[in-house]
Design an enzyme around this catalytic site. Structure first.
Site, short mmCIF file in Angstrom:
data_model
loop_
_atom_site.label_atom_id
_atom_site.label_comp_id
_atom_site.label_asym_id
_atom_site.label_seq_id
_atom_site.Cartn_x
_atom_site.Cartn_y
_atom_site.Cartn_z
N ASP A 89 -9.49 -5.15 -2.82
CA ASP A 89 -8.11 -4.68 -2.86
C ASP A 89 -8.00 -3.56 -3.89
OD1 ASP A 89 -5.20 -5.20 -2.08
OD2 ASP A 89 -5.10 -5.29 -4.26
N ASN A 97 1.24 5.15 -4.55
CA ASN A 97 2.17 5.65 -3.53
C ASN A 97 3.50 6.07 -4.14
OD1 ASN A 97 0.62 5.52 -1.17
ND2 ASN A 97 1.06 3.34 -0.90
N HIS A 102 2.93 9.01 -0.33
CA HIS A 102 2.10 8.30 0.64
C HIS A 102 1.00 9.18 1.23
CE1 HIS A 102 4.30 4.45 0.92
NE2 HIS A 102 5.33 5.18 0.55
N ASP A 106 -2.78 7.97 1.32
CA ASP A 106 -3.66 7.93 2.49
C ASP A 106 -5.01 8.57 2.16
OD1 ASP A 106 -1.73 6.68 3.96
OD2 ASP A 106 -1.16 8.44 5.13
N GLU A 132 -4.01 -1.99 1.88
CA GLU A 132 -5.00 -1.44 0.95
C GLU A 132 -6.16 -2.39 0.72
OE1 GLU A 132 -1.59 -3.03 -1.71
OE2 GLU A 132 -1.83 -2.11 0.26
#
Length: 224
Positions: A89, A97, A102, A106, A132
């Site tokens: 994770d 973010n 965002h 990405d 994630e």
């Protein structure tokens, strides 16, 4: 309609992205069908089907395998020679973010996926587990080697020059590593063990690999 030859087919398909290749093979198959060349039409339809199948097992953002592939592949892997599953994770990814947006988030996910897929054993693979989270599946390795592989992945992420993407950006991961080495193993149970160990790594301060010592059954968290 002009006849399509082998050389023309190669020219059409060379360097074409996979989604475009799917449409292209379908289009070429249609041309051959109109010409009555059913064999070559069939070959292109098979190619289109193979591309569609491969695409359904890949995460569209990171190009790593997806949860569907993991769910199909993991239950059939033998544990006799060792089978490790790590759930990984990104630490505090919501902060990335919220702070940088965002789109950058990405890009971070894609870069992390690339780093996780480096230096895997021949049968090992990485799959995006969701959001994630990623899973590393390492067949045919003993517990010490599994720890070394996952720890190396954690180190690669921590040492990556993230500031080149965005000044001030720092990205780390936490991992829970479950290892099985004998008898039938339940894929669901192994994922649950890895998930519990992942939370142990988080509780220990993040940017760590958590695993269970086989002799003492003690949970060990490791980082440099």
């Amino acid at each position: 309609m002009a006849e399509v030859g082998v050389a023309a087919e190669d020219e059409f398909t060379a360097g074409t992205p996979a989604p475009d290749l799917l449409s292209l093979h379908e289009s070429i198959a249609g041309m051959f069908a109109k010409q009555g060349d059913w064999r070559r039409a069939y070959e292109h339809l098979r190619s289109a089907l193979d591309i569609a199948r491969a695409g359904s097992l890949r995460d569209p953002l990171t190009s790593s395998y997806n949860r569907r592939y993991l769910d199909q592949r993991l239950p059939g892997l033998p544990a006799a020679r060792g089978l490790a599953v790590a759930l990984i994770d990104l630490d505090l990814f919501k902060h990335v973010n919220d702070t940088y947006g965002h789109l950058l988030g990405d890009r971070v996910l894609c870069r992390v996926a690339d780093l996780l897929q480096e230096e895997l054993p021949p049968d090992g693979f990485c799959a995006r587990y969701g959001g994630e989270e990623f899973a590393l599946v390492l067949p045919g390795v003993d517990a010490p080697k599994a720890v070394r592989i996952v720890e190396a992945a954690r180190t690669r992420v921590a040492r990556h020059p993230w500031s080149e993407l965005q000044p001030g950006l720092r990205v780390t991961i936490s991992a829970g590593l479950a290892h099985a080495s004998a008898g039938p193993v339940s894929a669901q149970r192994q994922l649950l063990r890895a998930d519990n160990l992942l939370y142990a790594a988080k509780r220990a301060g993040r940017n760590k690999v958590a695993y269970q010592d086989r002799e003492t059954k003690r949970v060990i968290t490791h980082s440099e």
